[in-house]
Enzyme design. Structure first.
Site, PDB file in Angstrom:
ATOM      1  N   SER A 437      22.220  23.164  -3.339  1.00 35.98           N
ATOM      2  CA  SER A 437      23.290  22.243  -2.980  1.00 35.98           C
ATOM      3  C   SER A 437      22.983  20.833  -3.451  1.00 35.98           C
ATOM      4  O   SER A 437      23.838  19.960  -3.352  1.00 35.98           O
ATOM      5  CB  SER A 437      23.533  22.266  -1.472  1.00 35.98           C
ATOM      6  OG  SER A 437      22.322  22.149  -0.790  1.00 35.98           O
ATOM      7  N   HIS A 458      27.736  27.244  -6.291  1.00 36.66           N
ATOM      8  CA  HIS A 458      27.480  26.612  -4.996  1.00 36.66           C
ATOM      9  C   HIS A 458      28.521  27.067  -3.978  1.00 36.66           C
ATOM     10  O   HIS A 458      29.656  26.599  -3.981  1.00 36.66           O
ATOM     11  CB  HIS A 458      27.482  25.086  -5.154  1.00 36.66           C
ATOM     12  CG  HIS A 458      27.153  24.360  -3.896  1.00 36.66           C
ATOM     13  ND1 HIS A 458      27.802  23.222  -3.496  1.00 36.66           N
ATOM     14  CD2 HIS A 458      26.240  24.630  -2.927  1.00 36.66           C
ATOM     15  CE1 HIS A 458      27.304  22.817  -2.345  1.00 36.66           C
ATOM     16  NE2 HIS A 458      26.363  23.654  -1.985  1.00 36.66           N
ATOM     17  N   GLU A 470      31.689  25.962  -6.060  1.00 43.45           N
ATOM     18  CA  GLU A 470      31.537  25.037  -7.186  1.00 43.45           C
ATOM     19  C   GLU A 470      30.754  25.756  -8.276  1.00 43.45           C
ATOM     20  O   GLU A 470      29.656  26.275  -8.012  1.00 43.45           O
ATOM     21  CB  GLU A 470      30.781  23.776  -6.740  1.00 43.45           C
ATOM     22  CG  GLU A 470      31.624  22.875  -5.856  1.00 43.45           C
ATOM     23  CD  GLU A 470      30.853  21.660  -5.336  1.00 43.45           C
ATOM     24  OE1 GLU A 470      31.482  20.617  -5.129  1.00 43.45           O
ATOM     25  OE2 GLU A 470      29.625  21.747  -5.130  1.00 43.45           O
ATOM     26  N   ASN A 508      29.979  17.820  -1.585  1.00 43.85           N
ATOM     27  CA  ASN A 508      29.022  17.144  -0.699  1.00 43.85           C
ATOM     28  C   ASN A 508      28.972  15.649  -0.957  1.00 43.85           C
ATOM     29  O   ASN A 508      28.781  14.852  -0.049  1.00 43.85           O
ATOM     30  CB  ASN A 508      27.622  17.744  -0.865  1.00 43.85           C
ATOM     31  CG  ASN A 508      27.513  19.071  -0.141  1.00 43.85           C
ATOM     32  OD1 ASN A 508      28.361  19.395   0.702  1.00 43.85           O
ATOM     33  ND2 ASN A 508      26.507  19.857  -0.474  1.00 43.85           N
TER      34      ASN A 508
END
Ligand code: NAI
Length: 704
Positions: A437, A458, A470, A508
């Site tokens: 991540s 991801h 992702e 994120n």
């Protein structure tokens, strides 16, 4: 519209499906009308150029023409059926709904469509809809206008309009509530969930459920009057009284308000009002339905939810390439790896799951099994999924796998070591995917003999609920690898969002400033509940404090620290108390204690707190929007639509707002920039408007 009419003799050879032995009477672009020797007419819908039937204006006009022909045919019954293998009719053509702003124009079109459906409903001869596969929205409304409905085993019927911010608009509201128990009818329309044939029979929505080979005899029974129609439950006659409807409506409204507050999602509330007011008076309910539907369709919520529908389609489209992946090897059976493996096996792939720790493997398989118990339909499906999920302590699956997914601890050295041992054992064409991540892929590809075959996939936690993945590129990833990774996502029903390798990738990075701002607000003494409420009022599925607890404070802290050290993005200091909580093991929901305490059911214990002040939502959302503008400017994501889709499908960003960039555009970039400036003056440089707004706004000066 082509009229290929004139009688053509011949038996219909429409695959295996029963369409009655018939003479072709007339064939238009989307419909065919046949007449059988038994005096039954078959009206077959087969929308040209599409794999599924939907109701466009042209489809409806043709239906009108054919219905006018029926009277002259002298038939004793009419059957409506689809020639598409996938189902009856999937609903209205949503493409026609895009960009609608003029409610009055919609109303005129809808009135015309109602006249056509009314014409079907008022035919003197018995009419039968034969329903296989999907029968949704406008499709179900057509079927409801027939005297009988015969479902073929496996059919699914429903009104999903509410998911697009609408309610049924082609007669569904009054025909369904008149046909079956109105409370059941309202539940179907309010939740948007569809029912299988057997349940539809129990509800009285269909009169019979048959296997395909019995369609002809069921049709002839219906038309000759020997098929017993489903009877509605007469206790529902009580709902003819307005006070009774209002009493029940109040409960429905409270329930709807919890799931979809009226100020954000008006459709369920409009539907309840329609029924309360006109539930016993079809004549009044019809124009009211048309008006309400038209206003909703031209409104912001529906338009934004329709946008979300197309954002999903676009991401789905990215996953449509050729899928060459049959066997997945997952390494690391923790929170993420275990769930990724379980999900892939549920979607039909063979999965080997490796871990150093035997116990972690056992736990992951146990979790998979309870997930299958809950989510898979039949015992056979559950057994097959478990059979496909193979615990693989020795890692033998690597040699067979088409994709190896690494989901071990977030440590670049450990990951690279594992890659070095995997590489010589992998098939020459297999791809290596990492679920990291936060680690830049340029670091992870170092030393790999085939860097072009490394890609980031991801996933988001919980894997079984979050649709987005992702797909992370890097400087040496090959286009073929990226395309295969996207197709892999498509194969397992996840939505791939292509992003460039950059700290925090897309989601994120955008989410963290929002979470950290909430921590700063805690530091200022604002109640956690008040902060969360501000975000929920904006339309987020949960507030930032609850979200941080759900993600895990250890993970959130790690990502925030990584972003802070890796990027020049302005971010406030991460409070010390957060680090201390992590050190004490207060990690959030998973440990029963975090920023909230958790009860036995895993629900946060919330106290009464003051309502948020109007600026609070901006304070939380603006840092996220600002970062989104930056991500576009830096090219981490190629375009605003992918960004909007990613934020909606990974974080639940208020869907009725259509995504962060769409929201900013809708509110006005100048207003966003002015708000940034105002917040900067009050709270500091972290609110400074990003230069990215300039490109988004064209001419707007960024500094006040
Ligand atoms: P976890 O700690 O729950 O699981 C890691 C598993 O890997 C453990 O079972 C451990 O025994 C195993 N493992 C460690 N070294 C190994 C090795 N050399 N060979 C085989 N197995 C080994 O970790 P989690 O949370 O599942 O995270 C895994 C990866 O996914 C990390 O890169 C993390 O950044 C990423 N991620 C985590 C998310 C989350 O919310 N937990 C969300 C998205 C990505």
């Amino acid at each position: 519209m082509r009229d290929k009419s004139v009688p053509v003799r011949g038996v219909m050879a429409d695959r295996e499906m029963e369409m009655g032995p018939a003479t072709l009477v007339k064939s238009l672009t989307h419909w065919r009308l046949n007449k059988g020797d038994d005096g039954i007419a078959w009206l077959i819908i087969d929308r040209a150029g599409e794999s599924a039937n939907s109701l466009s204006e042209e489809v409806m006009q043709e239906l009108d023409i054919l219905l006018a022909d029926i009277a002259g045919l002298g038939v004793r019954g009419l059957v409506l059926r689809s020639a598409k293998p996938g189902g009856f009719v999937a609903g209205a053509d949503i493409r026609d709904f895009r960009g609608v702003t003029d409610a009055a124009a919609v109303e005129t079109r809808m009135r015309r469509a109602h006249e056509i459906v009314d014409r079907l409903a008022s035919l003197r001869i018995p009419t039968v809809a034969v329903i296989h596969g999907h029968c949704l929205g406008g499709g179900l409304e057509l079927a409801l206008a027939c005297r009988y409905r015969i479902a073929v085993d496996g059919a699914k019927l429903g009104f999903p309009e509410v998911l697009l911010g609408l309610h049924p608009g082609l007669g569904g509201t009054f025909r369904l509530t008149a046909l079956i128990d109105p409370v059941e009818a309202m539940t179907m329309m309010l939740t948007g969930s569809s029912v299988h044939a057997a349940k539809a029979r129990r509800l009285g929505l269909v009169d019979a459920v048959v296997e395909e080979r019995h369609v002809a005899s069921a049709v002839s029974a219906a038309i000759s009057g020997s098929l017993k129609p489903a009877r509605r439950n007469w206790t529902s006659a009580a709902y003819a009284l307005a006070p009774v409807r209002r009493f029940v409506g109040k409960r429905m409204r409270a329930e709807a308000e919890k799931r979809a507050p009226e100020r954000h999602y008006p459709a369920p509330h409009r539907l309840i009002a329609l029924w309360e007011e006109h539930g016993s008076d079809k004549k009044a309910m019809q124009p009211a339905e048309i008006r309400s539907f038209s206003e909703l369709l031209a409104g912001k919520t529906a338009q934004n939810l329709i946008r979300v529908f197309f954002l999903r389609e676009a991401l789905k489209g990215l996953g449509k390439g050729e899928n060459l992946i049959k066997h997945v090897h997952v390494i690391g059976a923790g929170t993420m790896g275990g769930d990724i493996a379980a999900w892939c096996a549920a979607r039909g792939l063979t999965v080997t799951l490796a871990d150093l720790d035997r116990k972690a493997l056992a736990k992951a398989v146990g979790r998979a099994s309870s997930f299958y118990d809950k989510r898979l339909y039949s015992g056979i499906e559950r057994r097959d999924a478990l059979d496909r999920l193979v615990p693989d302590l020795g890692g033998d699956g690597v040699a067979e796998a088409d994709i190896v997914i690494e989901a071990i601890a977030e440590n670049p050295d450990v990951k690279r070591k594992v890659f070095a041992s995997l590489a010589p054992r992998m098939k020459p064409a297999a791809i290596l995917a990492t679920n990291t991540s936060s680690i830049p892929l340029e670091i992870l590809r170092e030393g790999l003999p085939f860097p072009e075959r490394l890609v980031g996939v991801h996933f988001f936690n919980p894997v079984t609920r979050m649709e987005l993945v992702e797909v992370v590129a890097h400087d040496q990833a090959s286009e073929a690898t990226l395309a295969r990774a996207r197709a892999f996502c498509g194969r397992i029903d996840r939505l791939p969002a292509p992003v460039r390798s950059s700290p925090g990738f897309l989601v994120n990075r955008a989410l963290t400033p929002y979470l950290v701002e909430a921590f700063v607000m805690i530091d200022e003494g604002i109640a956690r509940e008040t902060i969360d409420q501000a975000a929920v009022d904006f339309g987020m599925p949960m507030g930032p404090i609850e979200l941080a607890d759900q993600v895990g404070l250890d993970i959130g802290l790690h990502v925030a620290e990584m972003l802070k050290s890796a990027l020049p993005d302005p971010m406030p200091a991460i409070p010390d108390w957060l680090r201390q909580m992590v050190e004490r093991g207060e990690l959030g929901r998973k440990t029963g204690k975090g920023l909230y305490d958790y009860d036995a059911k895993g629900k946060p214990v919330k106290k009464d707190a003051p309502a948020p002040d109007p600026d609070m939502a901006d304070r939380l959302i603006i840092p996220m929007l600002n970062t989104c503008a930056r991500l576009l400017r830096e090219g981490v994501v190629a375009d605003a639509d992918t960004l909007d889709g990613a934020m909606i499908f990974a974080t639940g960003f208020a869907p009725f707002r259509g995504g962060p960039i769409h929201y900013a555009r809708d509110r006005g970039i100048a207003d966003i920039v002015a708000t940034c400036n105002r917040l900067e003056a009050r709270h500091g440089a972290r609110f400074r408007p990003d230069e990215g707004w300039q490109a988004l706004a064209g001419e707007v000066p960024v500094q006040a």
